[in-house]
Design a protein around this motif. Sequence first.
Motif, PDB file in Angstrom:
ATOM      1  N   UNK A 168       0.804  -1.214   0.000  1.00 35.92           N
ATOM      2  CA  UNK A 168       0.000   0.000   0.000  1.00 35.92           C
ATOM      3  C   UNK A 168       0.845   1.275   0.000  1.00 35.92           C
ATOM      4  N   UNK A 169       1.866   1.302  -0.825  1.00 39.33           N
ATOM      5  CA  UNK A 169       2.696   2.506  -0.934  1.00 39.33           C
ATOM      6  C   UNK A 169       2.599   3.069  -2.345  1.00 39.33           C
ATOM      7  N   UNK A 170       3.045   4.278  -2.487  1.00 43.07           N
ATOM      8  CA  UNK A 170       3.237   4.874  -3.809  1.00 43.07           C
ATOM      9  C   UNK A 170       4.738   4.827  -4.049  1.00 43.07           C
ATOM     10  N   UNK A 171       5.155   4.012  -4.978  1.00 46.61           N
ATOM     11  CA  UNK A 171       6.582   3.810  -5.221  1.00 46.61           C
ATOM     12  C   UNK A 171       7.294   5.115  -5.566  1.00 46.61           C
ATOM     13  N   UNK A 172       6.584   6.060  -6.140  1.00 41.70           N
ATOM     14  CA  UNK A 172       7.212   7.333  -6.486  1.00 41.70           C
ATOM     15  C   UNK A 172       7.529   8.173  -5.254  1.00 41.70           C
ATOM     16  N   UNK A 173       6.925   7.857  -4.116  1.00 46.42           N
ATOM     17  CA  UNK A 173       7.165   8.610  -2.886  1.00 46.42           C
ATOM     18  C   UNK A 173       8.299   8.026  -2.044  1.00 46.42           C
ATOM     19  N   UNK A 203       6.960  -4.540  -6.828  1.00 45.41           N
ATOM     20  CA  UNK A 203       5.964  -5.472  -7.335  1.00 45.41           C
ATOM     21  C   UNK A 203       4.636  -5.179  -6.641  1.00 45.41           C
ATOM     22  N   UNK A 204       3.681  -4.666  -7.385  1.00 42.55           N
ATOM     23  CA  UNK A 204       2.372  -4.330  -6.836  1.00 42.55           C
ATOM     24  C   UNK A 204       1.649  -5.576  -6.324  1.00 42.55           C
ATOM     25  N   UNK A 205       1.751  -6.680  -7.064  1.00 44.45           N
ATOM     26  CA  UNK A 205       1.057  -7.910  -6.682  1.00 44.45           C
ATOM     27  C   UNK A 205       1.582  -8.485  -5.365  1.00 44.45           C
ATOM     28  N   UNK A 259       9.318  -4.417  -2.386  1.00 45.40           N
ATOM     29  CA  UNK A 259      10.245  -3.486  -2.981  1.00 45.40           C
ATOM     30  C   UNK A 259      11.626  -4.120  -2.895  1.00 45.40           C
ATOM     31  N   UNK A 260      12.299  -4.236  -4.033  1.00 47.21           N
ATOM     32  CA  UNK A 260      13.634  -4.836  -4.085  1.00 47.21           C
ATOM     33  C   UNK A 260      14.610  -3.743  -4.492  1.00 47.21           C
ATOM     34  N   UNK A 302     -10.430  -1.636  -3.288  1.00 41.17           N
ATOM     35  CA  UNK A 302     -10.066  -0.949  -4.514  1.00 41.17           C
ATOM     36  C   UNK A 302      -9.579  -1.850  -5.626  1.00 41.17           C
ATOM     37  N   UNK A 303      -8.889  -1.220  -6.554  1.00 44.24           N
ATOM     38  CA  UNK A 303      -8.403  -1.898  -7.748  1.00 44.24           C
ATOM     39  C   UNK A 303      -7.373  -2.967  -7.409  1.00 44.24           C
ATOM     40  N   UNK A 304      -7.478  -4.151  -7.966  1.00 45.00           N
ATOM     41  CA  UNK A 304      -6.536  -5.248  -7.797  1.00 45.00           C
ATOM     42  C   UNK A 304      -6.412  -5.675  -6.330  1.00 45.00           C
ATOM     43  N   UNK A 305      -7.495  -5.520  -5.568  1.00 48.65           N
ATOM     44  CA  UNK A 305      -7.522  -5.877  -4.147  1.00 48.65           C
ATOM     45  C   UNK A 305      -6.405  -5.238  -3.351  1.00 48.65           C
ATOM     46  N   UNK A 306      -6.041  -4.038  -3.682  1.00 47.49           N
ATOM     47  CA  UNK A 306      -4.984  -3.319  -2.957  1.00 47.49           C
ATOM     48  C   UNK A 306      -5.618  -2.445  -1.924  1.00 47.49           C
TER      49      UNK A 306
END
Length: 157
Positions: free
Chosen positions: A24-29, A67-69, A73-74, A153-157
């Motif tokens: 549940x993060x925004x990778x851009x942040x 990886x959103x799924x 974060x690697x 929400x979208x993609x069960x996130x």
Amino acid sequence: RMITPPFKVSQNENFIIITMKVKYIRATDCDFYIEGKLFKFYCKPYYLTLNFPHALIGDGHENAQYSLEKGELIISIPKETKGLFFPDLDMLTTLVPEESKVSKPVIEVINDTENPSAQQLKEVIDEDFDWSYPSQVPIEDSASSVLATKTYGFNNQ
């Protein structure tokens, strides 16, 4: 409140690889900081500080993949000395620095003006983040079970 994400550390000949469960993060942040043996990661509400036995280098070859799924974060960070073996990466408590060892960055005032420019204001705002927040070795059940129980929400996130 900051959460230390569940993480694991591995290595190959040229890189240290840090894998974190940060759902549940925004990778851009996300933001990370590398200085010598010290690695710091911040992405609201997650924070992680690691102190490695040997130096890393932030030379532009570091890489981050989210990886959103999987909610993983690697981050791959180059070793300063290629081929050097970093011992005890599986002993997470040796990597997380004690609270008393964490130091605050030193800030030097170079130019004191009454009317700072927009760029100077942005730099002051960027410096407000406290990189000295202590990390703890996470208990796998606490963060992942709380976050994994509810989806929306979208993609069960």
